[in-house]
Design an enzyme around this catalytic site. Structure first.
Site, short mmCIF file in Angstrom:
data_model
loop_
_atom_site.label_atom_id
_atom_site.label_comp_id
_atom_site.label_asym_id
_atom_site.label_seq_id
_atom_site.Cartn_x
_atom_site.Cartn_y
_atom_site.Cartn_z
N CYS A 1 -33.68 -26.05 -36.25
CA CYS A 1 -34.55 -27.20 -36.52
C CYS A 1 -35.83 -27.06 -35.69
CB CYS A 1 -33.82 -28.51 -36.20
SG CYS A 1 -33.68 -28.87 -34.43
N GLU B 1 -28.08 -24.62 -30.62
CA GLU B 1 -29.04 -23.86 -29.81
C GLU B 1 -29.29 -24.56 -28.48
OE1 GLU B 1 -29.33 -24.93 -32.93
OE2 GLU B 1 -30.59 -23.64 -34.14
N CYS C 1 -35.33 -27.16 -31.90
CA CYS C 1 -34.71 -25.93 -31.36
C CYS C 1 -35.66 -24.74 -31.41
CB CYS C 1 -33.41 -25.63 -32.09
SG CYS C 1 -32.11 -26.79 -31.62
N GLU D 1 -22.10 -33.78 -32.06
CA GLU D 1 -22.64 -35.01 -32.64
C GLU D 1 -22.18 -36.23 -31.86
OE1 GLU D 1 -23.12 -33.41 -37.22
OE2 GLU D 1 -21.58 -34.91 -36.80
N CYS E 1 -27.94 -29.98 -30.78
CA CYS E 1 -27.79 -28.82 -31.66
C CYS E 1 -27.10 -27.67 -30.92
CB CYS E 1 -29.16 -28.33 -32.12
SG CYS E 1 -30.06 -29.47 -33.17
#
Ligand code: ZN
Length: 132
Positions: free
Chosen positions: A86, A56, A89, A45, A54
Site C-alpha cells: 500500500c 511490511e 508501506c 488487523e 500491514c
C-alpha cells in the site's frame, strides 16, 4: 534454494500467522538486510480498522528492533493477482531501502512481478538525515 526462494518461503510462511479476521486477507512480508539476515512480518488487523498494521510494517519494526537499518530485498506475499505494498508501506520501505532495493510481489505460488523502489514510489518524500 536461492536467497530469493528462501525470502519468498519466509514471507509465505509468516503469512499463515496473520491476524486478519475482518478482511480474511492474509499477507506476509520478508525483508533481507545487506548481510543476508531476514526479518518477517504479517498483517495484524484490529476491530478499529485504522489501528491495523500491514505485513511490511511488522517486518520493518522487527528489523529496526534487531538493530538493522537497511533493506536490500523484499518479498510481499498475498493471495491476490498482484499484492503490491500500500502507499504507506511504500514510504516505509523507501525509508530503509538501499538504493537498489527490489520489492518482489508474489501470490501463494511464486513471485509475479518485481519493482524498483522508484517504480513503486516515484518522487518519494525524503529527508537528508533519515538513516542516522
Ligand atoms: Zn501497507
Amino acid at each position: 534454494m536461492s536467497d530469493l526462494d528462501a525470502l519468498f518461503e519466509a514471507a509465505r510462511t509468516v503469512r499463515k500467522r496473520a491476524y486478519a479476521p475482518y478482511s480474511n486477507f492474509l499477507v506476509g512480508a520478508a525483508l533481507r538486510a545487506p548481510d543476508g539476515t531476514v526479518f518477517t512480518g504479517c498483517n495484524v488487523e484490529n476491530a478499529s480498522y485504522p489501528v491495523s498494521v500491514c505485513a511490511e510494517g511488522g517486518a520493518v519494526s522487527a528489523m529496526i528492533a534487531a538493530g538493522y537499518r537497511e533493506i536490500a530485498e523484499a518479498v510481499v506475499v498475498g493471495d491476490a493477482a498482484l499484492c503490491t505494498p500500500c502507499g504507506v508501506c511504500r514510504q516505509r520501505l523507501k525509508e530503509f531501502g538501499t538504493d537498489d532495493l527490489i520489492v518482489h510481489v508474489a501470490d501463494l505460488n511464486g513471485i509475479k512481478r518485481s519493482f524498483s523502489m522508484d517504480e513503486l514510489l516515484p518522487a518519494a518524500f525524503e529527508l537528508e538525515h533519515k538513516k542516522d
